[in-house]
Scaffold this motif. Structure first.
Motif, PDB file in Angstrom:
ATOM      1  N   ASN A   1       0.839  -1.190   0.000  1.00 27.09           N
ATOM      2  CA  ASN A   1       0.000   0.000   0.000  1.00 27.09           C
ATOM      3  C   ASN A   1       0.879   1.246   0.000  1.00 27.09           C
ATOM      4  OD1 ASN A   1      -2.368  -1.506   0.148  1.00 27.09           O
ATOM      5  ND2 ASN A   1      -2.379  -1.487   2.387  1.00 27.09           N
ATOM      6  N   PRO A   2       0.369   2.374  -0.491  1.00 25.33           N
ATOM      7  CA  PRO A   2       1.143   3.623  -0.381  1.00 25.33           C
ATOM      8  C   PRO A   2       1.373   4.006   1.080  1.00 25.33           C
ATOM      9  CG  PRO A   2      -0.617   3.860  -1.989  1.00 25.33           C
ATOM     10  CD  PRO A   2      -0.859   2.563  -1.283  1.00 25.33           C
ATOM     11  N   VAL A   3       2.510   4.593   1.342  1.00 23.35           N
ATOM     12  CA  VAL A   3       2.824   5.069   2.685  1.00 23.35           C
ATOM     13  C   VAL A   3       1.977   6.303   2.979  1.00 23.35           C
ATOM     14  CG1 VAL A   3       4.636   6.043   4.143  1.00 23.35           C
ATOM     15  CG2 VAL A   3       5.151   4.144   2.631  1.00 23.35           C
ATOM     16  N   TYR A   4       1.436   6.359   4.197  1.00 28.86           N
ATOM     17  CA  TYR A   4       0.668   7.528   4.602  1.00 28.86           C
ATOM     18  C   TYR A   4       1.647   8.642   4.975  1.00 28.86           C
ATOM     19  CZ  TYR A   4      -2.710  10.459   7.076  1.00 28.86           C
ATOM     20  OH  TYR A   4      -3.499  11.501   7.486  1.00 28.86           O
TER      21      TYR A   4
ATOM     22  N   ARG B   1     -13.186  -3.920  11.585  1.00 24.53           N
ATOM     23  CA  ARG B   1     -13.572  -3.317  10.313  1.00 24.53           C
ATOM     24  C   ARG B   1     -13.229  -1.820  10.279  1.00 24.53           C
ATOM     25  NH1 ARG B   1     -14.055  -4.376   5.055  1.00 24.53           N
ATOM     26  NH2 ARG B   1     -15.613  -3.035   4.049  1.00 24.53           N
ATOM     27  N   SER B   2     -13.421  -1.141  11.392  1.00 21.20           N
ATOM     28  CA  SER B   2     -13.069   0.280  11.459  1.00 21.20           C
ATOM     29  C   SER B   2     -11.571   0.491  11.287  1.00 21.20           C
ATOM     30  CB  SER B   2     -13.530   0.876  12.789  1.00 21.20           C
ATOM     31  OG  SER B   2     -14.925   0.801  12.924  1.00 21.20           O
ATOM     32  N   VAL B   3     -10.773  -0.372  11.892  1.00 22.28           N
ATOM     33  CA  VAL B   3      -9.317  -0.262  11.748  1.00 22.28           C
ATOM     34  C   VAL B   3      -8.893  -0.502  10.303  1.00 22.28           C
ATOM     35  CG1 VAL B   3      -7.105  -1.177  12.517  1.00 22.28           C
ATOM     36  CG2 VAL B   3      -8.963  -0.923  14.155  1.00 22.28           C
ATOM     37  N   VAL B   4      -9.535  -1.502   9.652  1.00 20.67           N
ATOM     38  CA  VAL B   4      -9.199  -1.814   8.259  1.00 20.67           C
ATOM     39  C   VAL B   4      -9.545  -0.637   7.348  1.00 20.67           C
ATOM     40  CG1 VAL B   4      -9.736  -3.329   6.313  1.00 20.67           C
ATOM     41  CG2 VAL B   4      -9.406  -4.297   8.584  1.00 20.67           C
ATOM     42  N   LEU B   5     -10.733  -0.080   7.526  1.00 20.25           N
ATOM     43  CA  LEU B   5     -11.124   1.059   6.693  1.00 20.25           C
ATOM     44  C   LEU B   5     -10.246   2.278   6.963  1.00 20.25           C
ATOM     45  CD1 LEU B   5     -15.026   0.807   6.858  1.00 20.25           C
ATOM     46  CD2 LEU B   5     -13.531   0.152   4.977  1.00 20.25           C
ATOM     47  N   HIS B   6      -9.881   2.480   8.219  1.00 17.97           N
ATOM     48  CA  HIS B   6      -9.001   3.616   8.543  1.00 17.97           C
ATOM     49  C   HIS B   6      -7.638   3.449   7.885  1.00 17.97           C
ATOM     50  CE1 HIS B   6      -6.972   6.733  10.839  1.00 17.97           C
ATOM     51  NE2 HIS B   6      -6.082   5.844  11.230  1.00 17.97           N
ATOM     52  N   SER B   7      -7.119   2.245   7.864  1.00 15.93           N
ATOM     53  CA  SER B   7      -5.797   2.003   7.296  1.00 15.93           C
ATOM     54  C   SER B   7      -5.788   2.146   5.774  1.00 15.93           C
ATOM     55  CB  SER B   7      -5.311   0.604   7.695  1.00 15.93           C
ATOM     56  OG  SER B   7      -4.090   0.289   7.067  1.00 15.93           O
ATOM     57  N   THR B   8      -6.873   1.740   5.118  1.00 15.75           N
ATOM     58  CA  THR B   8      -6.893   1.745   3.650  1.00 15.75           C
ATOM     59  C   THR B   8      -7.415   3.063   3.075  1.00 15.75           C
ATOM     60  OG1 THR B   8      -9.045   0.644   3.761  1.00 15.75           O
ATOM     61  CG2 THR B   8      -7.100  -0.750   3.490  1.00 15.75           C
ATOM     62  N   MET B   9      -8.478   3.599   3.670  1.00 13.08           N
ATOM     63  CA  MET B   9      -9.083   4.799   3.085  1.00 13.08           C
ATOM     64  C   MET B   9      -8.232   6.059   3.274  1.00 13.08           C
ATOM     65  SD  MET B   9     -11.798   3.794   1.566  1.00 13.08           S
ATOM     66  CE  MET B   9     -10.939   2.242   1.219  1.00 13.08           C
ATOM     67  N   ARG B  10      -7.341   6.076   4.239  1.00 15.04           N
ATOM     68  CA  ARG B  10      -6.527   7.278   4.433  1.00 15.04           C
ATOM     69  C   ARG B  10      -5.452   7.436   3.360  1.00 15.04           C
ATOM     70  NH1 ARG B  10      -2.443   6.161   9.540  1.00 15.04           N
ATOM     71  NH2 ARG B  10      -1.379   4.321   8.702  1.00 15.04           N
ATOM     72  N   VAL B  11      -5.173   6.375   2.590  1.00 14.36           N
ATOM     73  CA  VAL B  11      -4.188   6.473   1.509  1.00 14.36           C
ATOM     74  C   VAL B  11      -4.856   6.690   0.161  1.00 14.36           C
ATOM     75  CG1 VAL B  11      -2.519   5.058   2.752  1.00 14.36           C
ATOM     76  CG2 VAL B  11      -4.116   3.965   1.197  1.00 14.36           C
ATOM     77  N   VAL B  12      -6.174   6.913   0.140  1.00 18.55           N
ATOM     78  CA  VAL B  12      -6.870   7.164  -1.121  1.00 18.55           C
ATOM     79  C   VAL B  12      -6.349   8.429  -1.807  1.00 18.55           C
ATOM     80  CG1 VAL B  12      -9.130   7.814  -2.066  1.00 18.55           C
ATOM     81  CG2 VAL B  12      -8.937   5.835  -0.580  1.00 18.55           C
ATOM     82  N   PRO B  13      -6.056   9.551  -1.099  1.00 19.44           N
ATOM     83  CA  PRO B  13      -5.475  10.716  -1.799  1.00 19.44           C
ATOM     84  C   PRO B  13      -4.159  10.400  -2.499  1.00 19.44           C
ATOM     85  CG  PRO B  13      -6.289  11.377   0.354  1.00 19.44           C
ATOM     86  CD  PRO B  13      -6.373   9.882   0.305  1.00 19.44           C
ATOM     87  N   MET B  14      -3.354   9.504  -1.934  1.00 20.18           N
ATOM     88  CA  MET B  14      -2.115   9.121  -2.606  1.00 20.18           C
ATOM     89  C   MET B  14      -2.406   8.367  -3.904  1.00 20.18           C
ATOM     90  SD  MET B  14      -1.882   9.350   0.794  1.00 20.18           S
ATOM     91  CE  MET B  14      -0.856  10.069   2.053  1.00 20.18           C
ATOM     92  N   LEU B  15      -3.421   7.485  -3.854  1.00 17.11           N
ATOM     93  CA  LEU B  15      -3.796   6.751  -5.064  1.00 17.11           C
ATOM     94  C   LEU B  15      -4.375   7.685  -6.119  1.00 17.11           C
ATOM     95  CD1 LEU B  15      -5.396   3.576  -3.437  1.00 17.11           C
ATOM     96  CD2 LEU B  15      -3.158   3.751  -4.515  1.00 17.11           C
ATOM     97  N   ASP B  16      -5.077   8.735  -5.691  1.00 16.16           N
ATOM     98  CA  ASP B  16      -5.603   9.702  -6.661  1.00 16.16           C
ATOM     99  C   ASP B  16      -4.472  10.402  -7.405  1.00 16.16           C
ATOM    100  OD1 ASP B  16      -8.261   9.172  -6.108  1.00 16.16           O
ATOM    101  OD2 ASP B  16      -8.390  10.663  -4.511  1.00 16.16           O
ATOM    102  N   GLN B  17      -3.410  10.739  -6.679  1.00 10.09           N
ATOM    103  CA  GLN B  17      -2.263  11.356  -7.364  1.00 10.09           C
ATOM    104  C   GLN B  17      -1.597  10.378  -8.321  1.00 10.09           C
ATOM    105  OE1 GLN B  17       0.729  13.335  -5.100  1.00 10.09           O
ATOM    106  NE2 GLN B  17      -0.586  15.051  -4.514  1.00 10.09           N
ATOM    107  N   ILE B  18      -1.465   9.126  -7.918  1.00  8.29           N
ATOM    108  CA  ILE B  18      -0.881   8.121  -8.821  1.00  8.29           C
ATOM    109  C   ILE B  18      -1.737   7.983 -10.078  1.00  8.29           C
ATOM    110  CG2 ILE B  18      -0.309   5.674  -9.055  1.00  8.29           C
ATOM    111  CD1 ILE B  18       0.398   5.641  -6.109  1.00  8.29           C
ATOM    112  N   ARG B  19      -3.050   8.031  -9.907  1.00  5.11           N
ATOM    113  CA  ARG B  19      -3.951   7.909 -11.059  1.00  5.11           C
ATOM    114  C   ARG B  19      -3.786   9.084 -12.013  1.00  5.11           C
ATOM    115  NH1 ARG B  19      -9.389   8.253 -12.900  1.00  5.11           N
ATOM    116  NH2 ARG B  19     -10.170   6.216 -13.579  1.00  5.11           N
TER     117      ARG B  19
END
Length: 561
Positions: free
Chosen positions: A368-371, A471-489
């Motif tokens: 995953n991208p680093v936060y 489930r909250s921990v999983v979503l917190h870990s993955t959704m916080r790197v969505v801005p990084m994925l947007d830049q990669i896109r």
């Protein structure tokens, strides 16, 4: 001999008057005088510069923002403040200088800029118990040395320009405009004169054009045709432009900005062409054909600290786009890049990107991208997307180190349809938190309340809610790197890859996600091995190299048989 003289006894009242003149002094005859009238003392006065803002600003306004504020009746004023002034007196003085303050219903507060140069942060000045006072303003402003910024708390003031006869400008010095003969404040006279002159020229031109159209229509058409023939070629893009606009074009031609990149990426491939791909090899061939061979994207770096210097030079290159043929030069090396140096650069850069900007889990199924907000603010992840696209297009390695959910998001950019689980959490601290939640009991779960709530969980913290907390921990870990994925896109849009990935997810999956079932052969074993050799040039090192060569030959013979 002298004759004896009898002493004359003085009256007791005279003796007391001589001994105590202040107490026994007779009052002066006539009417008593009134005490002199003393005016109210306001104390020492000092000059303070105030600046009225239209809304809340985190920093001081830019230089180009001050003129629109001044035209709207806001901006800077210099007022004389006395030490003994109260809050109501200061408010009346400010309303007199800024009539717009009288219409504010949500209140206002004073701000002060911090030290430093350039745009500085604004800090709120809290009022005293009875509001702002003259002594407080004197202390906060350093006896008038600092500018006090006034900003509304709950409203935004209108910034439309006011007419010259507005109440805000009545105390300003005025001068007559030579074009319209109006009295205009000196502060806005240059801008008014420029606009007034432009309107006057337009009116004259329109009148002349109308008269010429009526009398000499043929002559005007000939002049227009002759003027349109006067074109000049741009030395950068080799396109022809009229002489009156070639200067404006030359100011921006050749600069690679974010907007230009977006425009280039917006030229997407027709859907009918994308739908014809039948394999991963066809996609790679099509990406290679999109490289602009006419121009080069030159990068000159040193091998020391290749990652940092490579990212900076990639971002600072403004003359051409990364869609052009990559040309790499290393400091102190005389090699000419015919493809090998650029492939070496892309290989080293992708390896450093994977190690520094991505973090993987224990299952070895991608990273995953680093936060990292500093890398996000520096636009590093967009550069990562461009490097990935350039590597696929120009013979570099495939960036197959992403987790599958990251790849799915890059294809669709939809978080609702993406499935994530506890195995997709690659952050070490959050992974340990999930393990502690799984192994905790009713007595020890209270120790995890703070960490669980930090992840966005708002329910009851109990053992029965274990699945919801994980489930909250999983979503917190993955959704916080969505801005990084947007830049990669955004970086992958260099070759319109997101549309191709969305149409052919199965074909593009091996390019970004590591495979599950790799074939184990001699090459695979030697690539995964990590031999530790002795010092280079020693006798042991030579023997160890011969042993590895013998092992390679042995494995290849077994594979052939």
């Amino acid at each position: 001999w002298l004759p004896k003289v009898d002493r004359v006894e003085l009256p007791i009242q005279v003796k007391l008057l001589r001994s105590f003149p202040g107490f026994f002094k007779k009052e002066a005859r006539g009417k008593k005088r009134f005490a002199p009238y003393r005016t109210k003392e306001y104390g020492k006065s000092f000059l303070v510069n105030f600046f009225l803002l239209d809304k809340q600003y985190p920093k001081t306004p830019k230089g180009e923002e001050e003129l629109p504020l001044m035209l709207a009746g806001l901006g800077k004023r210099s007022l004389t403040i006395s030490e003994n002034m109260t809050h109501s007196e200061i408010s009346d003085l400010l309303v007199n200088a800024y009539p717009r303050l009288a219409s504010i219903c949500g209140g206002w507060m004073l701000h002060k800029s911090t030290g430093g140069s350039g745009r500085r942060n604004l800090v709120v000045i809290p009022p005293d118990l009875h509001g702002y006072s003259g002594q407080q303003l004197k202390a906060v402003s350093g006896n008038g040395k600092c500018t006090m910024y006034i900003s509304p708390i709950q409203e935004e003031l209108d910034t439309d320009p006011l007419p010259p006869e507005a109440k805000e400008f009545e105390n300003m010095p005025k001068a007559q405009c030579t074009s319209c003969k109006k009295m205009v404040p000196l502060q806005i006279l240059p801008l008014h004169f420029k606009e007034c002159k432009t309107e006057l020229v337009d009116l004259c031109d329109s009148a002349e054009d109308q008269s010429c159209n009526e009398d000499h229509e043929d002559d005007i058409l000939d002049s227009i045709c002759n003027q349109s023939d006067k074109t000049t070629e741009c030395p950068v893009c080799k396109n022809s432009f009229q002489s009156d606009i070639i200067e404006f074009h030359a100011a921006t031609c050749g600069l690679r900005t974010a907007d230009i990149d977006d425009d280039e990426s917006s030229e997407s491939v027709p859907i009918c062409q994308i739908s014809t791909f039948q394999s991963t090899e066809e996609i790679l061939d099509w990406i290679t054909s999109q490289v602009n061979e006419a121009n080069t994207f030159s990068i000159c770096v040193s091998r020391t600290d290749l990652f940092s210097r490579g990212m900076q030079q990639w971002q600072r290159q403004k003359k051409t786009s990364p869609k052009c043929r990559l040309k790499v030069t290393f400091f102190g090396e005389a090699g000419i890049d015919t493809g090998a140096l650029s492939r070496e650069f892309l290989t080293e850069m992708l390896a450093e990107v994977e190690n520094r900007l991505f973090v993987g889990g224990s299952d070895k199924k991608g990273k995953n991208p680093v936060y990292c907000l500093s890398s996000l603010d520096s636009n590093y992840f967009r550069i990562v997307g461009e490097i990935m696209a350039a590597s696929l297009a120009q013979g570099g390695p495939c960036p197959n180190f992403l987790r599958e959910w990251c790849f799915r998001y890059l294809c669709s950019r939809e978080t609702d349809s993406i499935q994530v689980s506890a195995s997709d959490v690659t952050d070490v601290e959050l992974s340990l938190l999930i393990e502690r939640i799984n192994s905790t009991s009713k007595d020890s779960i209270s120790d995890l309340v703070e960490d669980i709530v930090t992840c966005g969980y708002t329910g009851i913290v109990s053992v029965e809610k274990r699945d919801l907390m994980i489930r909250s921990v999983v979503l917190h870990s993955t959704m916080r790197v969505v801005p990084m994925l947007d830049q990669i896109r955004k970086g992958l849009q260099l070759y319109d890859l997101p549309n191709v990935m969305k149409s052919h997810e199965d074909f593009c999956l091996p390019l970004f996600v590591p495979g599950d079932d790799e074939e184990v052969d001699a090459t695979f074993l030697l690539e995964k091995s990590r031999p530790v050799f002795s010092e280079t040039g020693s006798a042991k090192h030579q023997k160890e190299v011969k042993i590895m060569n013998f092992l390679q030959d042995y494995l290849q013979e077994i594979e052939d048989s």
